[in-house]
Design an enzyme around this catalytic site. Structure first.
Site, PDB file in Angstrom:
ATOM      1  N   TYR A  66      16.772   6.855 -17.175  1.00 25.66           N
ATOM      2  CA  TYR A  66      15.686   5.870 -17.296  1.00 25.66           C
ATOM      3  C   TYR A  66      14.387   6.517 -17.786  1.00 25.66           C
ATOM      4  O   TYR A  66      13.957   7.557 -17.301  1.00 25.66           O
ATOM      5  CB  TYR A  66      15.407   5.188 -15.948  1.00 25.66           C
ATOM      6  CG  TYR A  66      14.172   4.315 -15.989  1.00 25.66           C
ATOM      7  CD1 TYR A  66      14.190   3.102 -16.667  1.00 25.66           C
ATOM      8  CD2 TYR A  66      12.975   4.714 -15.387  1.00 25.66           C
ATOM      9  CE1 TYR A  66      13.066   2.297 -16.745  1.00 25.66           C
ATOM     10  CE2 TYR A  66      11.838   3.918 -15.459  1.00 25.66           C
ATOM     11  CZ  TYR A  66      11.898   2.713 -16.140  1.00 25.66           C
ATOM     12  OH  TYR A  66      10.772   1.929 -16.223  1.00 25.66           O
ATOM     13  N   HIS A  84       1.245  -1.067 -24.143  1.00 28.56           N
ATOM     14  CA  HIS A  84       0.637  -1.157 -22.812  1.00 28.56           C
ATOM     15  C   HIS A  84      -0.890  -1.034 -22.841  1.00 28.56           C
ATOM     16  O   HIS A  84      -1.540  -1.219 -21.816  1.00 28.56           O
ATOM     17  CB  HIS A  84       1.216  -0.075 -21.897  1.00 28.56           C
ATOM     18  CG  HIS A  84       2.601  -0.393 -21.397  1.00 28.56           C
ATOM     19  ND1 HIS A  84       3.556  -0.978 -22.190  1.00 28.56           N
ATOM     20  CD2 HIS A  84       3.187  -0.205 -20.191  1.00 28.56           C
ATOM     21  CE1 HIS A  84       4.669  -1.128 -21.496  1.00 28.56           C
ATOM     22  NE2 HIS A  84       4.469  -0.682 -20.273  1.00 28.56           N
ATOM     23  N   ASN A 109       2.347   6.295 -15.925  1.00 26.44           N
ATOM     24  CA  ASN A 109       2.766   5.925 -14.566  1.00 26.44           C
ATOM     25  C   ASN A 109       1.917   6.688 -13.556  1.00 26.44           C
ATOM     26  O   ASN A 109       1.893   7.925 -13.575  1.00 26.44           O
ATOM     27  CB  ASN A 109       4.236   6.276 -14.343  1.00 26.44           C
ATOM     28  CG  ASN A 109       5.149   5.080 -14.484  1.00 26.44           C
ATOM     29  OD1 ASN A 109       6.349   5.227 -14.461  1.00 26.44           O
ATOM     30  ND2 ASN A 109       4.615   3.898 -14.611  1.00 26.44           N
ATOM     31  N   TYR A 145     -28.994  -5.424  19.817  1.00 29.50           N
ATOM     32  CA  TYR A 145     -27.771  -4.710  19.428  1.00 29.50           C
ATOM     33  C   TYR A 145     -27.939  -3.925  18.130  1.00 29.50           C
ATOM     34  O   TYR A 145     -27.315  -2.877  17.959  1.00 29.50           O
ATOM     35  CB  TYR A 145     -26.630  -5.710  19.254  1.00 29.50           C
ATOM     36  CG  TYR A 145     -26.114  -6.304  20.539  1.00 29.50           C
ATOM     37  CD1 TYR A 145     -26.667  -5.978  21.778  1.00 29.50           C
ATOM     38  CD2 TYR A 145     -25.059  -7.209  20.519  1.00 29.50           C
ATOM     39  CE1 TYR A 145     -26.192  -6.535  22.955  1.00 29.50           C
ATOM     40  CE2 TYR A 145     -24.567  -7.775  21.693  1.00 29.50           C
ATOM     41  CZ  TYR A 145     -25.142  -7.433  22.904  1.00 29.50           C
ATOM     42  OH  TYR A 145     -24.675  -7.991  24.055  1.00 29.50           O
ATOM     43  N   ARG A 181     -29.531  -0.776  19.610  1.00 31.10           N
ATOM     44  CA  ARG A 181     -28.804  -0.140  20.712  1.00 31.10           C
ATOM     45  C   ARG A 181     -27.378   0.253  20.312  1.00 31.10           C
ATOM     46  O   ARG A 181     -26.859   1.276  20.783  1.00 31.10           O
ATOM     47  CB  ARG A 181     -28.764  -1.096  21.904  1.00 31.10           C
ATOM     48  CG  ARG A 181     -28.332  -0.439  23.194  1.00 31.10           C
ATOM     49  CD  ARG A 181     -27.886  -1.431  24.268  1.00 31.10           C
ATOM     50  NE  ARG A 181     -28.568  -2.708  24.235  1.00 31.10           N
ATOM     51  CZ  ARG A 181     -28.177  -3.754  24.931  1.00 31.10           C
ATOM     52  NH1 ARG A 181     -27.116  -3.661  25.722  1.00 31.10           N
ATOM     53  NH2 ARG A 181     -28.827  -4.904  24.863  1.00 31.10           N
ATOM     54  N   PHE A 183       4.547   5.353  -7.705  1.00 28.02           N
ATOM     55  CA  PHE A 183       3.461   4.779  -8.506  1.00 28.02           C
ATOM     56  C   PHE A 183       2.810   3.573  -7.849  1.00 28.02           C
ATOM     57  O   PHE A 183       1.824   3.048  -8.348  1.00 28.02           O
ATOM     58  CB  PHE A 183       3.980   4.364  -9.887  1.00 28.02           C
ATOM     59  CG  PHE A 183       5.254   3.552  -9.845  1.00 28.02           C
ATOM     60  CD1 PHE A 183       5.316   2.347  -9.180  1.00 28.02           C
ATOM     61  CD2 PHE A 183       6.399   4.011 -10.482  1.00 28.02           C
ATOM     62  CE1 PHE A 183       6.486   1.603  -9.136  1.00 28.02           C
ATOM     63  CE2 PHE A 183       7.578   3.272 -10.449  1.00 28.02           C
ATOM     64  CZ  PHE A 183       7.620   2.058  -9.780  1.00 28.02           C
ATOM     65  N   GLU A 208       8.624  -5.826 -11.292  1.00 29.50           N
ATOM     66  CA  GLU A 208       7.505  -5.395 -10.443  1.00 29.50           C
ATOM     67  C   GLU A 208       7.073  -6.607  -9.617  1.00 29.50           C
ATOM     68  O   GLU A 208       6.074  -7.265  -9.922  1.00 29.50           O
ATOM     69  CB  GLU A 208       6.376  -4.863 -11.323  1.00 29.50           C
ATOM     70  CG  GLU A 208       6.824  -3.684 -12.175  1.00 29.50           C
ATOM     71  CD  GLU A 208       5.894  -3.401 -13.351  1.00 29.50           C
ATOM     72  OE1 GLU A 208       4.833  -4.049 -13.447  1.00 29.50           O
ATOM     73  OE2 GLU A 208       6.235  -2.537 -14.172  1.00 29.50           O
TER      74      GLU A 208
END
Length: 545
Positions: free
Chosen positions: A151, A181, A294, A382, A385, A431, A516
């Site tokens: 792959y 991409h 990646n 508060y 404090r 990834f 994905e």
């Protein structure tokens, strides 16, 4: 015709020059004329010839004498910077002789990464890292030579994982991956953040589990050291199969395609920018395209900046809160060490200790504190404090986030992973950006709380019924509004932060044809954490009266 590019403030101006026997002063005047031409106020310059300035070459940063002739000190297509008197030289220029950080993929810190982004260091590899990179690449070359089906090396990607690619198309496969991409949108990352992104990608590949060739890695290091930085849009990553879009844009520039920036060239075609620095575009070998894109480096590099800035804010917040308590004549009893020993969270104990050191100093006694030493006040609101408890958990949150970011900085996060000692590659899910995404969502929530409690203290300071001080901290109220709108600005920023603190990592949209099918949305987690931090930083500014 010879042409020179002059950088003035935030602009790059091309100045043609028919006669190179003219002086640097002439070149500067021509550039200034072009600079003020499109400025509504002439850029604050009343007369070009009365303007005082210095000029230097962008490459090498050498100062130029105004009386030197252009042909003696510049080459065609050279780049120079002109700094007008009162201005500072551009912070984007790399120092003349920065030191080096040796990367091995195991020991980089968030502080180191931010300093690399600032241009304080150049990069080199350790000998051990080079050996691991070579061994990893040798295994990939063997896989290709033996025609194995693996792959991302001899197959397509994602949904196309079962499509076997012929050997003569493997280079094209990797290049097409980068091009397809590179689909991000939005403004580009700043030069500092792009340097961080590139440095972190180099560090990850130095681990020797990505299969990158030493030749390609050295080319990336040369580009970093020359500050040749790709155009990387901020938006487009879902933070799952790595930060695919931004890392693809980063790789695209290194291939000599798309746009690049450098101090010497400004924005220009990537091929030209590389050539201007004597560099060649990288030529992708099998697996190198997917190795380059990646990973979680976009999320992580922005996260490194976020945790570094958050640490500075947390320290400042303690000092500001202590000053506020003193001005409001609060009591220091709530910071007694015995109280905090009974609830021993590290951040709470640390903040209480800081308050005691700031407010209970025998060496520098406070006149304000002395004025009410024997008052009957037992406890405060508060927001005064409970600072150790509120600021304390923010400190612990920052530590939590920084530990995750530093682990991620030195993690191999691409796919498939190359194990040269085992002689195999293994597909996995390193990834996925869930770790840094969750940490940065948590960081944004934590840092916001510093602003939230601070805004309430500003209200307490400005409100005379609570502070016993003049309204809005100004004499002659009405004639002068004092800090009235400063408090409104703080309230507006806090309100924006409340929306930004909604965690992005609780969202997921299936992508890549359901390959994905769970993503982290970590890119937005990192960007909005930085926006929250910026709002908290801005809330510290105060008008001058």
């Amino acid at each position: 015709m010879p042409r020179f590019t002059v950088h003035i403030r935030d602009e790059w101006l091309a100045v043609p020059c028919r006669d190179t026997s003219k002086t640097i002063q002439w070149l500067a005047y021509e550039a200034l004329k072009r600079y003020i031409k499109n400025k509504p106020d002439n850029g604050g310059i009343t007369a070009v010839k009365d303007t005082r300035f210095v000029v230097r070459r962008c490459q090498g940063l050498g100062l130029l004498d105004a009386d030197d002739t252009i042909e003696d000190v510049l080459e065609d297509n050279d780049f120079v910077e002109l700094a007008i008197e009162g201005d500072t030289m551009s912070p984007d220029f790399i120092p003349c002789e920065p030191g080096y950080i040796a990367l091995d993929g195991n020991s980089l810190t968030s502080t180191d990464l931010v300093n690399l982004g600032r241009g304080l260091y150049k990069i080199k590899l350790t000998p051990e890292a080079e050996t691991k990179v070579v061994q990893s690449r040798e295994l990939l070359d063997t896989i290709v030579k033996e025609n194995r089906v693996v792959y991302g090396i001899t197959t397509g990607f994602g949904k196309f994982a079962r499509t076997v690619i012929p050997i003569n198309k493997l280079k094209e496969l990797q290049e097409n991956l980068i091009r397809s991409h590179s689909a991000g949108v939005g403004n580009p990352l700043s030069p500092e953040r792009t340097r961080m992104l590139l440095a972190l990608r180099i560090n990850v590949m130095a681990k020797g589990h990505s299969g990158i060739s030493l030749e390609t890695l050295h080319a990336m290091i040369q580009a970093f050291n020359a500050s040749c930085l790709s155009f990387v849009p901020q938006k487009g990553t879902v933070g799952a199969s790595g930060d695919l879009a931004p890392l693809s844009h980063l790789a695209l520039g290194l291939m000599g395609e798309g746009k690049m920036w450098s101090p010497k060239s400004g924005w220009a075609d990537a091929k030209y920018v590389l050539e201007a620095h004597g560099l060649k575009p990288i030529s992708l070998k099998p697996k190198e395209g997917i190795a380059l894109i990646n990973g979680t480096q976009m999320i992580t590099s922005l996260g490194a900046e976020a945790v570094e800035r958050a640490q500075a804010i947390a320290r400042q917040a303690d000092i500001i809160a202590a000053l506020t308590l003193e001005v409001l004549k609060g009591t220091t009893k709530a910071f007694d060490s015995d109280i905090h020993r009974l609830r021993p969270h590290p951040g709470q104990i640390e903040v209480a200790q800081r308050f005691r050191s700031l407010l209970d100093s025998d060496h520098h006694p406070s006149e304000i504190a002395e004025s009410h030493r024997f008052c009957e006040r037992v406890q405060d609101a508060y927001t005064l404090r409970c600072c150790p408890q509120v600021h304390g958990v923010v400190n612990d949150t920052i530590t939590f986030a920084q530990n995750i970011i530093n682990t991620e900085i030195n993690s191999a996060t691409d796919n498939p992973m190359v194990f040269s000692e085992r002689g195999e590659t293994i597909s996995g899910g390193n990834f996925h950006g869930e770790y840094p995404a969750k940490a940065l969502d948590f960081l944004a929530i934590g840092v916001h709380e510093l602003a939230s409690i601070s805004e309430r203290r500003i209200e307490r300071l400005c409100n005379p019924s609570l502070s016993e001080l003049p309204a809005f901290l100004v004499n002659e109220g009405g004639l002068n509004s004092g800090f009235m709108i400063a408090h409104c600005t703080a309230a507006a920023l806090v309100s924006e932060n409340k929306v930004l603190c909604h965690p992005s990592s609780v969202d997921s949209l299936s992508t890549s044809a359901a390959t994905e099918d769970h993503v982290s949305m970590g890119g937005w987690a990192a960007r909005k954490a930085l926006r929250v931090i910026e709002h908290v930083e801005q809330g510290k500014s105060r008008p001058q009266f």
